[in-house]
Motif scaffolding. Structure first.
Motif, PDB file in Angstrom:
ATOM      1  N   ALA A  13      57.499  37.241  55.443  1.00 56.35           N
ATOM      2  CA  ALA A  13      57.360  38.666  55.156  1.00 56.35           C
ATOM      3  C   ALA A  13      56.255  38.975  54.135  1.00 56.35           C
ATOM      4  CB  ALA A  13      58.689  39.222  54.662  1.00 56.35           C
ATOM      5  N   HIS A  14      55.991  38.055  53.194  1.00 56.32           N
ATOM      6  CA  HIS A  14      55.134  38.410  52.055  1.00 56.32           C
ATOM      7  C   HIS A  14      53.910  37.527  51.852  1.00 56.32           C
ATOM      8  CE1 HIS A  14      58.152  41.296  50.871  1.00 56.32           C
ATOM      9  NE2 HIS A  14      59.062  40.342  50.953  1.00 56.32           N
ATOM     10  N   GLN A  15      53.725  36.506  52.652  1.00 60.73           N
ATOM     11  CA  GLN A  15      52.621  35.582  52.429  1.00 60.73           C
ATOM     12  C   GLN A  15      51.256  36.269  52.522  1.00 60.73           C
ATOM     13  OE1 GLN A  15      52.600  32.113  54.905  1.00 60.73           O
ATOM     14  NE2 GLN A  15      50.929  31.174  53.788  1.00 60.73           N
ATOM     15  N   GLN A  16      51.053  37.121  53.495  1.00 61.16           N
ATOM     16  CA  GLN A  16      49.753  37.787  53.635  1.00 61.16           C
ATOM     17  C   GLN A  16      49.443  38.682  52.440  1.00 61.16           C
ATOM     18  OE1 GLN A  16      49.843  39.672  57.489  1.00 61.16           O
ATOM     19  NE2 GLN A  16      48.754  37.965  58.414  1.00 61.16           N
ATOM     20  N   SER A  17      50.441  39.404  51.982  1.00 65.20           N
ATOM     21  CA  SER A  17      50.245  40.284  50.820  1.00 65.20           C
ATOM     22  C   SER A  17      49.905  39.466  49.576  1.00 65.20           C
ATOM     23  CB  SER A  17      51.515  41.109  50.590  1.00 65.20           C
ATOM     24  OG  SER A  17      51.433  41.794  49.373  1.00 65.20           O
ATOM     25  N   LEU A  18      50.626  38.371  49.358  1.00 63.44           N
ATOM     26  CA  LEU A  18      50.362  37.525  48.199  1.00 63.44           C
ATOM     27  C   LEU A  18      48.991  36.853  48.313  1.00 63.44           C
ATOM     28  CD1 LEU A  18      53.908  35.944  47.768  1.00 63.44           C
ATOM     29  CD2 LEU A  18      52.818  37.632  46.267  1.00 63.44           C
ATOM     30  N   MET A  19      48.614  36.450  49.520  1.00 63.92           N
ATOM     31  CA  MET A  19      47.307  35.831  49.720  1.00 63.92           C
ATOM     32  C   MET A  19      46.185  36.833  49.453  1.00 63.92           C
ATOM     33  SD  MET A  19      45.685  33.146  50.340  1.00 63.92           S
ATOM     34  CE  MET A  19      44.018  32.702  50.731  1.00 63.92           C
ATOM     35  N   ARG A  20      46.382  38.073  49.894  1.00 63.17           N
ATOM     36  CA  ARG A  20      45.375  39.110  49.637  1.00 63.17           C
ATOM     37  C   ARG A  20      45.206  39.314  48.134  1.00 63.17           C
ATOM     38  NH1 ARG A  20      47.552  43.827  51.801  1.00 63.17           N
ATOM     39  NH2 ARG A  20      48.424  44.216  49.754  1.00 63.17           N
ATOM     40  N   THR A  21      46.314  39.376  47.408  1.00 67.26           N
ATOM     41  CA  THR A  21      46.248  39.535  45.954  1.00 67.26           C
ATOM     42  C   THR A  21      45.537  38.351  45.323  1.00 67.26           C
ATOM     43  OG1 THR A  21      48.286  40.823  45.961  1.00 67.26           O
ATOM     44  CG2 THR A  21      47.619  39.859  43.862  1.00 67.26           C
ATOM     45  N   ALA A  22      45.866  37.141  45.752  1.00 68.45           N
ATOM     46  CA  ALA A  22      45.228  35.939  45.209  1.00 68.45           C
ATOM     47  C   ALA A  22      43.728  35.967  45.480  1.00 68.45           C
ATOM     48  CB  ALA A  22      45.865  34.691  45.814  1.00 68.45           C
ATOM     49  N   TYR A  23      43.342  36.380  46.677  1.00 69.26           N
ATOM     50  CA  TYR A  23      41.921  36.437  47.015  1.00 69.26           C
ATOM     51  C   TYR A  23      41.190  37.478  46.164  1.00 69.26           C
ATOM     52  CZ  TYR A  23      37.568  37.060  49.495  1.00 69.26           C
ATOM     53  OH  TYR A  23      36.240  37.163  49.790  1.00 69.26           O
ATOM     54  N   LEU A  24      41.811  38.623  45.988  1.00 69.55           N
ATOM     55  CA  LEU A  24      41.170  39.667  45.184  1.00 69.55           C
ATOM     56  C   LEU A  24      41.052  39.236  43.729  1.00 69.55           C
ATOM     57  CD1 LEU A  24      42.847  42.778  46.780  1.00 69.55           C
ATOM     58  CD2 LEU A  24      40.429  42.165  46.894  1.00 69.55           C
ATOM     59  N   LEU A  25      42.000  38.461  43.250  1.00 67.92           N
ATOM     60  CA  LEU A  25      41.923  37.973  41.876  1.00 67.92           C
ATOM     61  C   LEU A  25      40.842  36.911  41.721  1.00 67.92           C
ATOM     62  CD1 LEU A  25      45.706  37.721  41.000  1.00 67.92           C
ATOM     63  CD2 LEU A  25      44.062  39.306  39.993  1.00 67.92           C
ATOM     64  N   THR A  26      40.789  35.956  42.644  1.00 67.43           N
ATOM     65  CA  THR A  26      39.860  34.833  42.498  1.00 67.43           C
ATOM     66  C   THR A  26      38.487  35.113  43.076  1.00 67.43           C
ATOM     67  OG1 THR A  26      40.536  33.814  44.590  1.00 67.43           O
ATOM     68  CG2 THR A  26      41.740  33.153  42.590  1.00 67.43           C
ATOM     69  N   GLY A  27      38.428  35.911  44.146  1.00 66.56           N
ATOM     70  CA  GLY A  27      37.150  36.175  44.797  1.00 66.56           C
ATOM     71  C   GLY A  27      36.682  35.022  45.673  1.00 66.56           C
ATOM     72  N   ASP A  28      37.536  34.037  45.902  1.00 70.95           N
ATOM     73  CA  ASP A  28      37.180  32.867  46.696  1.00 70.95           C
ATOM     74  C   ASP A  28      38.389  32.470  47.540  1.00 70.95           C
ATOM     75  OD1 ASP A  28      37.329  29.644  46.747  1.00 70.95           O
ATOM     76  OD2 ASP A  28      35.234  30.289  46.850  1.00 70.95           O
ATOM     77  N   ALA A  29      38.193  32.317  48.837  1.00 71.78           N
ATOM     78  CA  ALA A  29      39.313  32.030  49.741  1.00 71.78           C
ATOM     79  C   ALA A  29      39.990  30.701  49.416  1.00 71.78           C
ATOM     80  CB  ALA A  29      38.836  32.034  51.190  1.00 71.78           C
ATOM     81  N   HIS A  30      39.199  29.686  49.089  1.00 71.37           N
ATOM     82  CA  HIS A  30      39.777  28.377  48.808  1.00 71.37           C
ATOM     83  C   HIS A  30      40.559  28.377  47.490  1.00 71.37           C
ATOM     84  CE1 HIS A  30      37.766  26.721  52.258  1.00 71.37           C
ATOM     85  NE2 HIS A  30      36.607  27.197  51.825  1.00 71.37           N
ATOM     86  N   LEU A  31      39.985  28.997  46.476  1.00 71.46           N
ATOM     87  CA  LEU A  31      40.709  29.111  45.203  1.00 71.46           C
ATOM     88  C   LEU A  31      41.980  29.941  45.374  1.00 71.46           C
ATOM     89  CD1 LEU A  31      37.919  29.655  42.529  1.00 71.46           C
ATOM     90  CD2 LEU A  31      39.409  27.680  42.803  1.00 71.46           C
ATOM     91  N   ALA A  32      41.895  30.980  46.191  1.00 67.62           N
ATOM     92  CA  ALA A  32      43.070  31.824  46.441  1.00 67.62           C
ATOM     93  C   ALA A  32      44.172  31.006  47.101  1.00 67.62           C
ATOM     94  CB  ALA A  32      42.694  33.023  47.310  1.00 67.62           C
ATOM     95  N   GLU A  33      43.807  30.170  48.068  1.00 66.18           N
ATOM     96  CA  GLU A  33      44.804  29.312  48.713  1.00 66.18           C
ATOM     97  C   GLU A  33      45.433  28.352  47.712  1.00 66.18           C
ATOM     98  OE1 GLU A  33      42.654  27.455  51.886  1.00 66.18           O
ATOM     99  OE2 GLU A  33      42.759  29.231  53.162  1.00 66.18           O
ATOM    100  N   ASP A  34      44.599  27.756  46.853  1.00 65.74           N
ATOM    101  CA  ASP A  34      45.115  26.840  45.832  1.00 65.74           C
ATOM    102  C   ASP A  34      46.043  27.563  44.865  1.00 65.74           C
ATOM    103  OD1 ASP A  34      43.641  24.830  46.985  1.00 65.74           O
ATOM    104  OD2 ASP A  34      42.050  24.856  45.457  1.00 65.74           O
TER     105      ASP A  34
END
Length: 175
Positions: A13-34
């Motif tokens: 239910a929430h993985q995409q939303s959390l991933m979007r937030t992580a990406y916006l915070l880090t600005g990098d897809a790989h760092l966001a995944e980590d």
């Protein structure tokens, strides 16, 4: 119900939303995944206790922000962050890809706490009260950070200034 099943449902239910937030915070897809992976490990280890919490998503989002701020502090002490230079060619601010890149570059120049305020307020669409509660700071701090950051973003990315004016107008009505 197995606790792992409830965690899987939460993630679905929430993985995409959390991933979007992580990406916006880090600005990098790989760092966001980590970042998201490290936070989800922490959430999973506390999941049996969180199952009774009213909003495990809020807990996960808070953990995400805390982990991001912690990473940035360690990284700032250890190394310099490389910055890409803006393109030499002129571009149109109407191009959504160009706007997105310009916004990410401008966001990357903000301190972690201020970036968290902007991401939560304008990307996650949280109210000032929700943002203050999540960041454990006063309502005035959220308002002050938002105001100062929007002014700074106008300087860092002047081509996006009209977008910031629209954002302030919309948020002003929603307070």
């Amino acid at each position: 119900m197995d606790p792992n099943d409830s965690f899987r449902e939460f993630m679905a239910a929430h993985q995409q939303s959390l991933m979007r937030t992580a990406y916006l915070l880090t600005g990098d897809a790989h760092l966001a995944e980590d970042l998201l992976q490290s936070v989800l490990l922490k959430v999973l280890s506390r999941w049996p206790k969180l199952a009774d919490v009213a909003s495990p998503q809020a807990y996960a989002r808070k953990a995400l922000i805390n982990q991001y701020i912690s990473w940035r502090r360690r990284l700032a002490r250890a190394t310099e962050l490389p910055r890409a230079e803006p393109p030499d060619r002129p571009y149109s601010t109407e191009d959504s890809t160009v706007v997105r890149i310009a916004m990410l570059r401008a966001l990357a120049q903000l301190p972690p706490r201020q970036r968290a305020v902007i991401v939560l307020r304008y990307y996650e669409d949280l109210t000032e009260h929700e943002t203050a509660k999540l960041l454990r700071c006063s309502l005035g701090t959220v308002k002050s950070h938002a105001h100062h950051v929007l002014a700074r973003l106008r300087v860092l990315a002047p081509e996006l200034a009209p977008k910031f004016a629209e954002t302030e107008d919309l948020k002003g009505a929603r307070r």
